[in-house]
Design a protein around this motif. Structure first.
Motif, PDB file in Angstrom:
ATOM      1  N   LEU A   1     -20.380  45.963  46.496  1.00 24.68           N
ATOM      2  CA  LEU A   1     -19.305  46.538  45.679  1.00 24.68           C
ATOM      3  C   LEU A   1     -19.251  48.047  45.891  1.00 24.68           C
ATOM      4  CD1 LEU A   1     -17.207  45.608  43.502  1.00 24.68           C
ATOM      5  CD2 LEU A   1     -18.887  46.226  41.786  1.00 24.68           C
TER       6      LEU A   1
ATOM      7  N   SER B   1     -15.939  51.258  43.839  1.00 27.58           N
ATOM      8  CA  SER B   1     -17.015  51.666  42.966  1.00 27.58           C
ATOM      9  C   SER B   1     -16.692  51.445  41.498  1.00 27.58           C
ATOM     10  CB  SER B   1     -17.342  53.139  43.213  1.00 27.58           C
ATOM     11  OG  SER B   1     -16.144  53.888  43.191  1.00 27.58           O
ATOM     12  N   GLY B   2     -15.620  50.724  41.225  1.00 24.74           N
ATOM     13  CA  GLY B   2     -15.259  50.449  39.839  1.00 24.74           C
ATOM     14  C   GLY B   2     -16.448  49.907  39.076  1.00 24.74           C
ATOM     15  N   GLY B   3     -16.814  48.681  39.395  1.00 25.13           N
ATOM     16  CA  GLY B   3     -18.016  48.097  38.826  1.00 25.13           C
ATOM     17  C   GLY B   3     -18.040  48.065  37.314  1.00 25.13           C
ATOM     18  N   GLY B   4     -16.903  47.812  36.685  1.00 26.28           N
ATOM     19  CA  GLY B   4     -16.861  47.682  35.244  1.00 26.28           C
ATOM     20  C   GLY B   4     -17.363  46.316  34.817  1.00 26.28           C
ATOM     21  N   ALA B   5     -17.142  46.011  33.561  1.00 26.70           N
ATOM     22  CA  ALA B   5     -17.702  44.791  32.984  1.00 26.70           C
ATOM     23  C   ALA B   5     -17.170  43.540  33.666  1.00 26.70           C
ATOM     24  CB  ALA B   5     -17.387  44.761  31.489  1.00 26.70           C
ATOM     25  N   LYS B   6     -15.897  43.505  33.970  1.00 30.00           N
ATOM     26  CA  LYS B   6     -15.343  42.289  34.574  1.00 30.00           C
ATOM     27  C   LYS B   6     -15.879  42.097  35.984  1.00 30.00           C
ATOM     28  CE  LYS B   6     -10.923  41.967  32.084  1.00 30.00           C
ATOM     29  NZ  LYS B   6      -9.461  42.053  32.294  1.00 30.00           N
ATOM     30  N   ALA B   7     -15.918  43.181  36.747  1.00 31.59           N
ATOM     31  CA  ALA B   7     -16.453  43.068  38.105  1.00 31.59           C
ATOM     32  C   ALA B   7     -17.888  42.584  38.045  1.00 31.59           C
ATOM     33  CB  ALA B   7     -16.364  44.415  38.823  1.00 31.59           C
ATOM     34  N   ARG B   8     -18.695  43.197  37.189  1.00 28.00           N
ATOM     35  CA  ARG B   8     -20.101  42.793  37.098  1.00 28.00           C
ATOM     36  C   ARG B   8     -20.229  41.329  36.694  1.00 28.00           C
ATOM     37  NH1 ARG B   8     -20.697  47.740  34.566  1.00 28.00           N
ATOM     38  NH2 ARG B   8     -20.978  46.706  32.562  1.00 28.00           N
ATOM     39  N   SER B   9     -19.306  40.864  35.832  1.00 26.89           N
ATOM     40  CA  SER B   9     -19.403  39.480  35.360  1.00 26.89           C
ATOM     41  C   SER B   9     -19.227  38.487  36.502  1.00 26.89           C
ATOM     42  CB  SER B   9     -18.361  39.213  34.272  1.00 26.89           C
ATOM     43  OG  SER B   9     -17.078  39.006  34.852  1.00 26.89           O
ATOM     44  N   THR B  10     -18.566  38.893  37.575  1.00 27.20           N
ATOM     45  CA  THR B  10     -18.391  37.960  38.686  1.00 27.20           C
ATOM     46  C   THR B  10     -19.582  37.976  39.642  1.00 27.20           C
ATOM     47  OG1 THR B  10     -17.286  39.472  40.232  1.00 27.20           O
ATOM     48  CG2 THR B  10     -15.893  38.357  38.611  1.00 27.20           C
ATOM     49  N   LEU B  11     -20.551  38.852  39.402  1.00 29.66           N
ATOM     50  CA  LEU B  11     -21.708  38.970  40.299  1.00 29.66           C
ATOM     51  C   LEU B  11     -23.012  38.589  39.611  1.00 29.66           C
ATOM     52  CD1 LEU B  11     -20.815  42.470  41.828  1.00 29.66           C
ATOM     53  CD2 LEU B  11     -19.910  40.222  42.447  1.00 29.66           C
ATOM     54  N   ASP B  12     -22.957  38.408  38.314  1.00 31.18           N
ATOM     55  CA  ASP B  12     -24.165  38.215  37.523  1.00 31.18           C
ATOM     56  C   ASP B  12     -24.321  36.742  37.168  1.00 31.18           C
ATOM     57  OD1 ASP B  12     -26.154  39.852  35.560  1.00 31.18           O
ATOM     58  OD2 ASP B  12     -25.417  38.003  34.627  1.00 31.18           O
TER      59      ASP B  12
END
Lengths: 532, 532
Positions: free
Chosen positions: A465, A471-482
Motif C-alpha cells: 500500500l 499512502s492513504g491507509g485509512g480505516a477502510k483500506a486497513r480493513s481489507t488487509l487485516d
C-alpha cells in the motif's frame, strides 16, 4: 454394464468397453496412474471406470483448486502428469487459478473436464458454458472429444501434449456420451517427447563470452535446477567465476548441503536491480530475463542493466542440463563444482515469544534429509534463508503468484513421493484460499507437516500500500488487509478437516512440535502464532 | 498523495484526483455503494480510494468465490449491482464459478479486476494472463480501461451494462496505472436502462390462446416472481384455470402465506416429463422452455410435450410483471388472484434421531416473517417442500448448478437486507467449496443462520451413478462420492472462522437450536447430522 475379469464379454447388448474405459485404459498405458478428482453427474462413467479398469488411483478433493494444485505438485515431483477430473466449466473455473500457477511452473498435467452429452449442448442447461474458451486461459493444448470411439486416441495425444518440454497443461473436454457410448478399445500411448538438444554453435558462443571473464551470471530454470544440472553449472562457475542464479519463484530446486548453491533473485524490483547491478553477461538456461513482479510508480519493471548482454544457452523446451554439461566441457572445466553448500544449521533460537524468523530457523535446523519443502511462507520467509545450507531437499515455490496453491501442491508432492517428508510452510492469508486440501491429506494419510505462519494479515499488502504510493491507509483500506476480527483458528480449521493440529506461541513450543512432527508420520498442522 | 477534507488541493505535483478515485466516485454516483473485495498489490490505489472517497463500503472475503457469490446475493436482493474487487486473472478465476451462477441468475454485478500497469504487460510477469479472455466466460460486457482519464466513464458504462435488463455481469479490467495516474474528475452516471414493454399484439395472442382453455401453464422467471407479478399471474389463473410454474432453480421467488403459489418444476428429466404431461399451451414470461439439467442415456433432454405450443409473452429483457398485468387486463380477469397460499405449517416432528425431512420441517415451521432463504440443501431439500405455505419470504436458489454458491449468496443478501433474517440451508458437500464466506459473516456480524445438512456424502452422485447407467459403483467409485474418512466437523470449521456453531443429532435438539437462532441476531451455524 461393466466387464469384470472372468466375466463373459459376449453378453448381448453389453459393449466390451465404453468411452470412459477406453479413456482410462489409455491414460494408464500412457503412464498416467493418479487422478485427482472432484466429479459430478457428467463424470459418473469415468468414475465407474476407475473400478472396472485396474491401475488408476483416484484421490478426492473437496474443491477443484485442491485437485489442480495437487496435480501441479504431483507433476513437479513425478515428472509425468497426473490427470484431474473436473465437473464442466464451473469445475474447471474453480481449478483455474492453480492451473495458472501450474502453467507458470511448466508442469505436465492432463485435465479431464466432463461436459454435457454432445446432443444436450443445444439446450443450454444451467451448467452449460463455454468450456473450451475457459480452458484456453491456462492450457497449452485443448481438445473437445467428439466420440467414444476416438476419445482414447484423444487421451494419448493429451498426455503427449502435457509432456511436450518443458511441460504444459493439456485439457480434454469429455462429453458424457463420449464416455458412455461404445468404444473399440484403448489407444496406443504415444512416445514421450524429448527436449531438444541446444545448438552447439550457441554453446561455443556462450563459452567465448564467459571466457572473457566479464561480470556474468547464469540464470537457470526447469529440470536443470536438479542435482545434475547444478553440478555442471558449478563446474562452469569454478572455471569462469560466473554467478549462478535462479528465479525468485523457481518451480523446483534441489538444494541443501552438498549441492551447488544458486542465488535466488530477490522479489522486489529495486532489490533485483541491486542484485544484478554491474552484470555484463546474463546467460539464460530455460529461463526468461528477470522482471519486476509488479509495476510501481517510479520503480523499474526491467531490472537487467542496460549494458548487460543477454544470451540464450537453452530455451525452456530444450535440455538445459545437457546444455550446461556441454558448456562445461566446451570450457574445459574440471570435474569439481564450485559453490557447493556446506551444511550450516542455524542455532535454535532462544526461548520466548515466537516470531517468523525463529520459526523459520527451527524449520531449517530440523528439516530431515530428502524432504520436500512446499513454500508459500511469503512475508514470513525470513527465517528460511539458510535452507540452502540445511539437509538436502527439493524446494517448490509458488510460481504464478496466485496464492493458495502450496497446500494443494504439498498434497500432490506427497502422493508422488510417499517415502519423503513434505514440509508445507504457509502464510495464513494464502492458506485460506484452498484449505480444503488438508482434508485430502487426512484421507490419504499423506506425510505432510503444514506450518501456518499466523500473522493475521495480508502482510505483504500493508507494505505494498505504501510502496505503490497509495499512502492513504485509512480505516477502510486497513480493513481489507487485516485478518483479525475474527481471528482465524487454524487448530480448529485443521481439526475440522480431520488433520491433527497444535498451536505454538513460543519458540520452545514450536521447536518441540516441529521436532515431533519430523519424527512422526502422517498429516499434521502447526499454527505458528507470529502476530504482533 | 491523497486529498483530504480541508486540505489544500493546490499543492504542487499533487493531482486533485487519481484514476482510482475517479472510478470509485463514479461507481458511488451510479448507485454502487458496496464493494466485495479480495485485493492485491495491483489494486492498492483502489483500496486507498475507499478512504479518500466517502460512500463505498468495502467487505473483505478471504477467497474470491466469496466475493463474487456475495455480489450475486446482494444484486438479487438490492436489484442494483455491488462491485467486486479482484486481483488479476487468477483472482477473477477463483470467482468465476460463482459468476457462472450469477450469470444464470441474471444478477446485475460489476467486477473490477486489477491488472498490471499497461506498460508492464509486455514483461509477462508471473501473474500476467489473458484476463479479458477469462472475463468473457461469464460476463455480458467486458472492457479493459486504457487510461486514468477515461476510467470514470468506463465505470459508468459498466454499471449501465450490468443493469441492462434482465441484469448481467459487467467486467472492467483496471490496469494499475489507470488507477494511479491523474484523472480530471468523476464521470456522470448513465440513466438506468428500463426493461422493454412487451408487445400488445403478443398479449392479445396469448389471451386468445388461454381463452381456449386447453391445458396450459405460464412459466415465469425474473422480477415477475415477486409479489406484484405473481398477483397478476394469480388473476390470470383465476380467470382461465391456467397453471403457474417457475424453474427448478429460480433466482429469486417471493413465496409464503398470502402469496400466489407457483409450481416449482422438478429436477429430474423424467419427473419434468410427468409434470408437463398433457400441456397444450406453455406461455413463457422471462423464462426459457424447461430442459433436463443433465443428459442421461435413454432419458429425454427435452421434456415439453410434442403437442404443446410454446408462446413467449415476455422475453427476459422485457417487463414480465407488466406483461402479466396486461394479459390479466386483456382477459378481463377480476382483481382476486387464485392460488393464494394459506398458512399451513408442518407439525414439529417427534423426538428422536434427526433426519433431513424433520430438519426441513422445523425450518419451515419456525421461519420468521420476511426472511430470506438461501437454498443449497440439494438432496436434503425434502423437508422444505411446504415452504410456500410458511411465513412469507424470499427464496434464492442455486441457479447455475455450480455448488458452493449459496453461503456467499446468503452473505451478500444479508448485506443488502440488514433488517431481515437470512436462513442459509446447505448440503455439506456443497458447503465445502466456499466455506470462507462464514468468516465474512462473522466480521460483518451479518444476521445469517446457516444449517449444514451433514449427510457426509455427495449424496446426489450416489444416485446419479446408477441413473446414468454407470452401475459399477465399486470401492474406488464410492470413494469419490463419500465424505467420511475423515468426517468433516462443521462446528470446528465454523468456530475456526469465527462463527458460533452447534451440532444437532436429534430432532428436539435441532428444534431448540434453530428456534434460538431465529430469536437471536448475528451469524451462527447449526450442523444438522443426518448421516445414516
Amino acid at each position: 454394464m461393466r466387464v469384470r475379469p472372468g466375466q463373459n464379454v459376449l453378453v448381448a447388448n453389453v459393449p466390451v468397453m465404453n468411452g470412459a474405459e477406453s479413456l482410462v485404459r489409455t491414460l494408464i498405458a500412457s503412464g498416467v496412474t493418479v487422478c485427482f478428482a472432484n466429479p459430478g453427474t457428467s463424470e459418473m462413467h469415468f468414475v465407474a471406470a476407475l473400478d472396472s479398469v485396474p491401475g488408476m488411483r483416484p484421490i478426492l478433493g473437496l474443491f477443484e483448486g485442491v485437485v489442480t494444485g495437487a496435480a501441479d505438485g504431483y507433476g513437479r515431483m513425478a515428472e509425468r502428469p497426473a490427470c484431474t477430473l473436473l465437473h464442466l466449466g464451473p469445475g474447471l473455473a474453480n481449478g483455474t487459478a492453480n492451473l495458472h500457477n501450474a502453467r507458470r511452473a511448466a508442469t505436465p498435467l492432463v485435465n479431464i473436464v466432463g461436459d454435457h452429452a454432445t446432443y444436450h449442448a443445444q439446450f443450454d442447461a444451467p451448467l452449460a458454458s463455454n468450456i473450451e474458451l475457459l480452458a484456453r486461459y491456462a492450457s497449452g493444448w485443448v481438445h473437445a472429444a467428439t466420440s467414444a470411439r476416438t476419445v482414447g486416441a484423444d487421451a494419448a495425444r493429451a498426455v503427449r501434449a502435457a509432456l511436450e518440454p518443458p511441460g504444459q497443461i493439456a485439457t480434454l473436454v469429455l462429453p458424457a456420451d463420449a464416455a458412455w457410448l461404445e468404444a473399440e478399445g484403448e489407444a496406443s500411448p504415444l512416445p514421450r517427447p524429448e527436449p531438444a538438444l541446444p545448438s552447439g554453435a550457441e554453446v561455443t558462443r556462450v563459452a567465448a563470452a564467459l571466457r572473457a571473464r566479464k561480470p556474468s551470471a547464469i540464470l537457470i530454470r526447469g529440470a536443470a535446477l536438479k542435482e545434475r544440472g547444478l553440478r555442471a553449472a558449478g563446474r562452469i562457475a569454478a572455471h569462469t567465476g560466473t554467478r549462478l542464479m535462479c528465479d525468485t519463484f523457481a518451480p523446483r530446486l534441489q538444494q541443501g548441503a552438498g549441492r551447488v548453491v544458486v542465488e535466488r533473485i530477490p522479489y522486489f524490483a529495486e532489490a533485483i536491480v541491486a542484485h544484478l547491478a554491474g552484470l555484463e553477461e546474463l546467460v539464460l538456461v530455460g529461463a526468461k530475463p528477470p522482471v519486476a513482479f509488479f509495476a510501481y510508480p517510479d520503480k523499474p519493471s526491467w531490472p537487467v542493466p542496460d549494458a548487460c548482454t543477454i544470451r540464450i544457452l537453452a530455451h525452456a523446451h530444450e535440455d538445459g542440463t545437457a546444455a550446461l554439461e556441454a558448456l562445461a566441457d566446451e570450457l574445459g572445466a574440471g570435474p569439481h563444482p564450485a559453490l557447493v553448500a556446506e551444511r550450516q544449521l542455524p542455532d535454535l533460537p532462544a526461548a520466548g515469544k515466537l516470531d517468523a524468523i525463529a520459526a523459520g530457523r527451527i524449520i531449517t535446523r530440523l528439516l530431515p534429509e530428502n524432504a520436500i519443502v512446499s513454500d508459500e511462507a511469503a512475508t514470513s520467509r525470513g527465517g528460511l534463508v539458510s535452507l540452502p545450507f540445511a539437509a538436502p531437499h527439493d524446494h517448490l515455490a509458488l510460481t504464478g503468484g496466485s496464492i493458495g496453491s502450496m497446500i494443494p501442491v504439498a498434497t500432490g508432492a506427497a502422493v508422488a513421493c510417499p517415502d519423503r517428508k513434505v514440509v508445507s510452510v504457509q502464510g495464513d492469508g494464502g492458506a485460506m484460499y484452498t484449505l480444503q486440501a488438508l482434508w485430502t491429506q487426512a484421507r490419504e494419510k499423506l506425510d505432510v507437516t503444514t506450518v501456518i505462519f499466523a500473522n493475521r494479515s495480508y502482510a505483504i499488502l500493508a507494505g505494498e500500500l505504501a510502496r505503490v504510493g497509495a499512502s492513504g491507509g485509512g480505516a477502510k483500506a486497513r480493513s481489507t488487509l487485516d485478518l483479525h476480527d475474527p481471528t482465524l483458528d487454524w487448530v480448529k480449521l485443521a481439526e475440522g478437516l480431520g488433520v491433527e493440529a497444535t498451536r505454538a506461541e513460543t519458540t520452545e513450543r514450536f521447536a518441540d512440535l516441529f521436532a515431533n512432527a519430523m519424527l512422526g508420520r502422517g498429516p499434521r498442522l502447526i499454527e505458528a502464532v507470529i502476530d504482533g
